[in-house]
Design an enzyme around this catalytic site. Structure first.
Site, short mmCIF file in Angstrom:
data_model
loop_
_atom_site.label_atom_id
_atom_site.label_comp_id
_atom_site.label_asym_id
_atom_site.label_seq_id
_atom_site.Cartn_x
_atom_site.Cartn_y
_atom_site.Cartn_z
N CYS A 112 -54.07 9.08 1.98
CA CYS A 112 -53.15 10.21 2.18
C CYS A 112 -52.62 10.77 0.86
CB CYS A 112 -51.97 9.78 3.05
SG CYS A 112 -52.50 9.12 4.63
N HIS A 248 -45.82 14.29 2.64
CA HIS A 248 -47.00 13.97 3.45
C HIS A 248 -46.55 13.89 4.91
CE1 HIS A 248 -50.39 12.15 5.23
NE2 HIS A 248 -49.85 10.96 5.34
N ASN A 278 -51.43 13.89 11.49
CA ASN A 278 -51.56 13.34 10.14
C ASN A 278 -52.97 13.60 9.63
OD1 ASN A 278 -51.85 11.84 7.83
ND2 ASN A 278 -50.99 9.95 8.67
#
Ligand code: ACO
Length: 321
Positions: A112, A248, A278
């Site tokens: 990520c 994020h 996500n």
């Protein structure tokens, strides 16, 4: 001298999977997913779309918005943990499709944190004078490493791509960037087998993401708070001086917990995970693009970007657009 983000482009696959769709597949509910994660829907690539396809669409949009000739690009860095194939890397695939030659093109695996890692590296290339125009991308097809029968993970992950054009500038652009990692946490979020460790003959559960979500949550909140505090302090700023916080997009409860600890009002936080899920390395450029396109983020605003992902890896960047 600074490096500066000239433009942001993004791309989401057309295929949308809602929480109601997932209710039909695993033992879950729209209510559970919304309250525990903040996610309502996510985009999932169709079977003909690979990571480089999403990356390319986002890159083309960033190039168009920057008003540059693609030939100006002299560096391509892609953050992804779901490359099309082991080799060639996704950066080279984009390079070919853009008709470019003779510039470095590579991808980095920082899950990520891939976009912030790529941005950090490109920033250094620009500041050293080695690059005059860098294409920085975060793109993922997490759906390919997600077990769609595992309710612990399949409600979270999604696909998408985001890209930025970075150029040298005399006025402030990237004010600060810092990246880090701690492999001691590698068993909290990982894919057991893959390219060199037991390559798949037939894909089984060990080729999908495994996660101890609760433990990831706790480490994420603490680490994200500390790196944000560090970034703000080291730049003699205060939370009041940050116009926008673009974290994020992993879980709304992680975002809210970090914002609360920083005393950052949620009105200053760009949240897209309700619509995007996500998307790992793609989530920050996707969220930036939403904030800029809908007019909330304006020229001259000070923005705090922040990521945390498998590894664990993390990164921050402070920038002015
Ligand atoms: N639907 C219904 N019930 C579920 C689901 C689901 N989709 N998933 C888990 N549950 C159940 C569990 O089985 C458990 O049941 P039990 O109490 O009978 O054992 C119960 O819900 C609670 O489970 P927890 O794991 O404690 O739930 P939690 O509130 O921690 O939420 C979640 C889980 C959403 C995964 C959360 O821990 C989280 O977001 N963690 C961070 C992980 C993350 O964001 N990872 C993304 C990648 S890393 C990054 O990007 C930061």
């Amino acid at each position: 001298m600074y490096s500066r983000i000239e433009s942001i482009g993004s791309f989401l696959p057309e295929n949308i999977i809602t929480n109601q769709d997932l209710e039909k597949r695993v033992d879950t509910s729209d209510e559970w997913i919304r309250t525990r994660t903040g996610i309502k829907q996510r985009s999932i690539a169709n079977e003909n779309q690979a990571t480089s396809d999403l990356a390319l669409e986002a890159s083309r949009e960033a190039i168009k918005k920057a008003g540059i000739n693609p030939k100006e690009i002299d560096l391509i860095i892609v953050g992804t943990c779901t490359p099309d194939v082991a080799t060639p890397n996704v950066g080279v695939m984009i390079q070919k499709e853009l008709g470019l030659k003779n510039c470095p093109a590579f991808s980095i695996e920082a899950a990520c944190s891939g976009f912030i890692y790529a941005l950090n590296i490109a920033n250094k290339f620009i500041l050293s004078g080695e690059s005059k125009c860098a294409l920085v991308v975060g793109a993922e097809t997490l759906s390919r490493i997600t077990d769609w029968n595992d309710r612990n993970t399949c409600v979270l992950f999604a696909d998408g791509g985001g890209a930025a054009i970075l150029k040298p500038s005399e006025t402030p652009g990237i004010l600060y960037s810092d990246i880090g990692a701690d492999g001691a946490y590698s068993d909290l979020l990982y894919v057991p087998y893959g390219t060199s460790r037991r390559p798949p003959s037939e894909k089984d559960n060990n080729h999908f993401l495994h996660m101890k979500g609760n433990e990831v949550f706790k480490v994420a909140v603490k680490k994200l708070e500390s790196i944000a505090v560090n970034a703000i302090k080291r730049n003699n700023l205060s939370v009041e001086k940050i116009d926008w916080f673009v974290p994020h997009q992993a879980n709304i409860r992680i975002i809210q917990a970090v914002a609360r600890r920083l005393k950052m009002p949620m009105e200053k936080v760009i949240v897209t995970l309700d619509q995007h899920g996500n998307t790992s390395a793609a989530s920050i450029p996707l969220a930036l693009d939403v904030g800029i396109t809908d007019g909330r983020i304006k020229k001259g605003d000070t923005i705090l970007l922040q990521s945390f992902g498998a590894g664990f890896t993390w990164g921050t960047a402070l920038l002015r657009l």
